[in-house]
Design an enzyme around this catalytic site. Structure first.
Site, mmCIF file in Angstrom:
data_model
loop_
_atom_site.group_PDB
_atom_site.id
_atom_site.type_symbol
_atom_site.label_atom_id
_atom_site.label_comp_id
_atom_site.label_asym_id
_atom_site.label_seq_id
_atom_site.Cartn_x
_atom_site.Cartn_y
_atom_site.Cartn_z
ATOM 1 N N ASP A 1 12.602 7.175 2.498
ATOM 2 C CA ASP A 1 11.836 5.939 2.602
ATOM 3 C C ASP A 1 11.617 5.680 4.097
ATOM 4 O O ASP A 1 12.197 6.343 4.963
ATOM 5 C CB ASP A 1 12.540 4.771 1.897
ATOM 6 C CG ASP A 1 11.532 3.667 1.530
ATOM 7 O OD1 ASP A 1 10.456 3.596 2.168
ATOM 8 O OD2 ASP A 1 11.814 2.865 0.629
HETATM 9 C C1 BGC Z 1 8.839 1.094 0.962
HETATM 10 C C2 BGC Z 1 8.275 2.270 0.191
HETATM 11 C C3 BGC Z 1 6.955 2.681 0.770
HETATM 12 C C4 BGC Z 1 7.129 3.009 2.245
HETATM 13 C C5 BGC Z 1 5.877 3.497 2.918
HETATM 14 C C6 BGC Z 1 8.810 1.317 2.459
HETATM 15 O O1 BGC Z 1 9.096 0.149 3.137
HETATM 16 O O2 BGC Z 1 10.162 0.861 0.529
HETATM 17 O O3 BGC Z 1 8.165 1.949 -1.163
HETATM 18 O O4 BGC Z 1 6.442 3.780 0.087
HETATM 19 O O5 BGC Z 1 7.581 1.834 2.908
HETATM 20 O O6 BGC Z 1 4.953 2.515 3.117
#
Ligand code: BGC
Length: 745
Positions: free
Chosen positions: A272
């Site tokens: 993530d």
């Molecule tokens: C979120 C993810 C997301 C990623 C990219 C993160 O803060 O938890 O779900 O895909 O950002 O934007």
């Protein structure tokens, strides 16, 4: 710019060598730094510090770019990758396309409420087509986290509380995004996230630690992920939080033992955002170097934007801490996806295509259909719905009635300008000759702003003063007073669900309930439309407002879909994919609990709390229709079977009302005894059927080893046991039509 495809070294390796051969040939020519580059996902947005994207790409220091949504820029960066980087390996452009790119579909929780995987598949196929036309290759979806705590903001992104429904929706979304051939230029690679357990954050507080016993992970939280693997998902994303004190991003058991060794996943895992670097903040890794080593060893292929891999992996290999084989193992599936998607042959995107694709009328038609099928009728006392189209004087009241943001909901792609048909617009379009008065009432706001607020136009307005709010309240009541019927549109703003959007209470925010009471006191018929991304504790409304339609975050065509249902052009047939607790303090609440020594069904033990009932306000699977159904004739193919055999369950469902409608027939089971206690009910089959008045259909379900096995704590493995089973078939998790059978071994 010249969008003619220029091919890099990857294409110089003839396709006849096969995917694995091409990848091996590439790997053999890559320098250590280029390999590390493929493991780095870098930000295409200006908000991140560090070297410019161009510089990194030119050196071969990036495998993927995220947080960018601009076709021309994609082509510019791709040109640098293909023509100027050492081996010309194309970039993968990634973005969160969660429920639509330009044509916005109902939020995933809403799509799950359709209980129709075909809705989710079609929606994500349209999203893929639009996103791909923009130049996006890879979406960070589907989000398949089971969520049983409605306080957790991200409940809106998933399919709700149930592993069986969740698995069906996960697989459908993967099929929708990816299709059957990754080289299809109208599809994108999908990403099952957030592996694993994220939805069980302590207290529903986003990112907080998760403690889940292995049996619970395997029986409840893993099934949608495994279903995504079986549907061929290309990538996984690791979750942020600690799972049983080991961060998911550094969790070898999750990423290697379960995902790769047990489930045979051959794609790659991205962290993530910033999660590899965050292993230091999380108190797990000593420094970024330690974080990079531990994440890579755990099986984490791609570092999303933390820089930990780029800054440390070259050194870690050079000093022998990590081997080249370990690195190659992580790079290989990334190159494989690029080859499979045909990016070496077609790295660029035609800059004229997007506007043609997003203008396709069938996209909006699909969005409207999906919204219609997702909505759940929660209450309809005295059959006040559907409303007559002869109404001449209607008031539409509430802060969300004309809010494009709330209608489209959370998780818009970068740079997206909300353009939804609001509920007010939908009603005006439905009743062109009527007087439709509108008043928003006091605005609603978060107490603590969201870091995403900059992206939500509605939140940039200056805060309403208390005097202005009072005036707005009065105007709303007066507007309602002047009408024959009132449609209230209440719920949560787009920034009140999603990431950074957990809350302690599930009440209607702000003065909405006070306004609802004041308007109801006028004595006019009131229909309440809810726009929200999570269950809300609408106890007062459930007792006093005759009609309640849960419209969720319904997307671009949401307002039309609401009007279609309110005025009877469409009969609602959605069902809750989560139960509605009576209070935020009751969360987590879900139907599939194990029994206790003192089940609530006994009058003596009824009260789990002495100050309120702990039953849900609306149970899982619940939803009304403008017609009525009878489910009957429950029949089992056998009363007794051997372990490993299958019982076939049939039941009839009849439309006993006056109009055509949909019923979702649901099958629940309970294993009465065994090595472990088993949930008092578990969904093991469902089917949404459409029936004309008087029509009967037979639904057929199968209960075989897949449905009857479970992961046992005591056996420390999957088992299917000899035991007696209850079976219920009905229209929600409280179904009463019952049968039983015994498995002998
Ligand atoms: C979120 C993810 C997301 C990623 C990219 C993160 O803060 O938890 O779900 O895909 O950002 O934007």
């Amino acid at each position: 710019m010249n969008t003619m495809d220029k091919t890099g070294i990857g294409a110089a390796v003839p396709p006849e060598t096969g995917v694995a051969g091409r990848v091996a040939a590439l790997l053999a020519r890559m320098s250590l730094a280029e390999k590390v580059g493929q493991l780095a996902q870098i930000s295409g947005a200006d908000f991140m510090p560090g070297p410019k994207a161009e510089e990194l790409i030119r050196k071969g220091g990036a495998g993927s770019v995220l947080w960018l949504n601009d076709t021309r820029r994609f082509n510019e960066l791709q040109k640098i990758a293909v023509e100027e980087s050492p081996l010309g390996i194309p970039l993968l452009f990634a973005l969160d396309v969660i429920h639509g790119y330009r044509t916005i579909f109902p939020a995933p929780l809403a799509m799950a409420a359709s209980w129709d995987p075909a809705v989710a598949e079609e929606a994500q196929a349209v999203a893929a087509k639009e996103a791909r036309a923009a130049g996006i290759h890879w979406t960070f979806g589907p989000m398949v986290d089971i969520a049983r705590d409605a306080r957790w903001g991200r409940v809106v992104e998933g399919a709700g509380e149930d592993p069986y429904l969740g698995a069906a929706m996960a697989a459908a979304q993967v099929r929708g995004f990816q299709g059957t051939d990754l080289a299809d230029p109208e599809r994108v690679a999908a990403c099952a996230k957030h592996f694993a357990g994220y939805g069980a954050a302590d207290g529903g507080r986003d990112y907080d630690p998760v403690y889940l016993p292995e049996a619970h992970l395997r029986n409840v939280y893993f099934p949608p992920f495994q279903a995504a693997v079986e549907a061929g998902v290309s990538t996984f994303m690791s979750a942020y939080m600690d799972l049983n004190n080991v961060p998911a991003t550094g969790n070898r058991w999750l990423l290697r033992d379960v995902l790769r060794e047990e489930w045979g996943f051959e794609g790659f895992v991205v962290s993530d955002a910033l999660a590899v670097g965050n292993l230091v903040i999380q108190g797990y890794a000593r420094d970024k170097r330690d974080a990079a080593r531990r994440a890579l060893e755990a099986g984490l292929n791609m570092d999303m934007a933390s820089g930990a891999y780029l800054e440390n992996l070259v050194d870690l290999v050079q000093d022998g801490t990590l081997s080249m084989d370990q690195l190659d193992e992580m790079v290989r599936p990334i190159l494989t996806l690029k080859v499979r998607m045909g990016l070496f042959e077609h790295p660029y995107t035609d800059e004229t295509r997007l506007e043609k694709v997003v203008a396709l009328p069938e996209h909006r038609e699909a969005a409207r259909r999906a919204a219609q099928r997702s909505m759940v009728l929660l209450r309809n006392e005295g059959g006040i719905l559907p409303l007559s189209k002869d109404l001449e004087n209607v008031a539409v009241i509430g802060p969300l009635a004309d809010s494009m943001e709330a209608t489209e909901g959370s998780w818009m792609v970068f740079g997206h300008e909300p353009a939804a048909v609001t509920v007010l617009q939908g009603i005006r379009a439905k009743l062109p000759g009527a007087k439709i008065a509108y008043a928003p009432g006091p605005e609603i706001r978060r107490d603590i702003p969201s870091p995403f607020d900059e992206m939500h136009a509605g939140t940039k307005k200056p805060v309403q003063t208390p005097e202005a709010a009072e005036e707005a309240f009065r105007t709303a009541v007066e507007t309602a007073r002047g009408a024959d019927l009132v449609i209230m549109v209440l719920g949560e703003n787009a920034n009140m669900a999603g990431e950074f959007a957990s809350r302690g209470s599930l009440d209607l925010p702000g003065q909405q309930e006070a306004l609802l009471k004041a308007v109801s006191a006028l004595g006019k018929p009131v229909a309440l439309v809810l726009l929200n991304g999570r269950p809300l504790s609408i106890n007062w409304a459930a007792a006093h407002v005759p009609a309640i339609l849960e419209a969720w975050e319904p997307g671009t065509e949401g307002g039309h879909a609401v009007a279609d249902i309110l005025f009877g052009d469409v009969n609602p047939g959605g069902k809750l994919p989560v139960c509605f607790p009576r209070s935020g303090s009751h969360a987590p609440l879900y139907y599939a609990r194990t029994l206790t020594h003192a089940p609530e069904t006994s009058p003596m033990y009824r009260s789990r709390y002495w100050d309120s009932p702990t039953t849900p306000l609306y149970p899982f699977g619940f939803g009304l229709s403008y017609t009525t159904f009878a489910i009957a004739d429950l029949n089992l193919s056998a009363q007794q079977v051997q372990v490993g055999d299958t019982v076939t369950v049939t039941a009839s469902v009849t439309n006993t009302g006056q109009v055509a409608g949909d019923e979702v027939v649901q099958l629940y089971i309970h294993q009465r005894w065994g090595s472990d206690s088993r949930p008092m009910r578990e969904l093991k089959g469902f089917e949404r059927v459409t029936l004309q008045p008087g029509e009967t259909k037979t639904v057929v379900f199968h209960l075989g080893p897949d449905e009857l096995k479970y992961w046992s704590t005591q056996a420390n493995g999957w088992i299917q046991e000899a035991a007696a089973f209850d079976v219920w078939v009905g229209a929600d998790a409280l179904a009463t039509l019952h049968a039983e059978f015994e498995v002998v071994g």
